[in-house]
Design a protein around this motif. Sequence first.
Motif: not given
Length: 151
Positions: A13-17, A95-99, A104-110
């Motif tokens: 989780f990254i607390p940024s847009s 294969i590398v995948n970024f989702d 609400e308070s940031g972005t979830l990077l998977k």
Amino acid sequence: MVDNDLKVIRDIFIPSSIDRVWNFLISEEKMKNWLKADKFIIDMADGGEIEFPLSFGDEDVLILGEFSILLFEERYTFIWRERDVFGEEWFNCTIVNFDLEKKESGTLLKLLHDGFKNLPSHQQEQIHQRYTDFWVKSGVLENLSSLILTD
């Protein structure tokens, strides 16, 4: 997180847009910083190339890739090949995948790094462990998050 299917899976989780996180994932200069790569080539287009050096302690390799999926501020996927100092490349690719998922308070990077089962059987476990160490133990995604928050 690592599972028995020879995949590397990380959520952070990254607390940024989402647009700010996306910018750090597609910018050549910003990727150089969070991946700690002295050289970096990226062509963010379907079929575009990505190239950067990585060091695994006593072994230096060049990562070569090609983007196969690009969905603006949502997902990108690239094929990942490794070339060693002798110029030898993997025959099979991972294969590398970024989702990215807006929260609400940031972005979830998977992150999902998959395809190790496609490598020759005698290399699967060793290479899977090397990239588990890279994505999980090296703190590369935490470095990404820190740079996003301080830039």
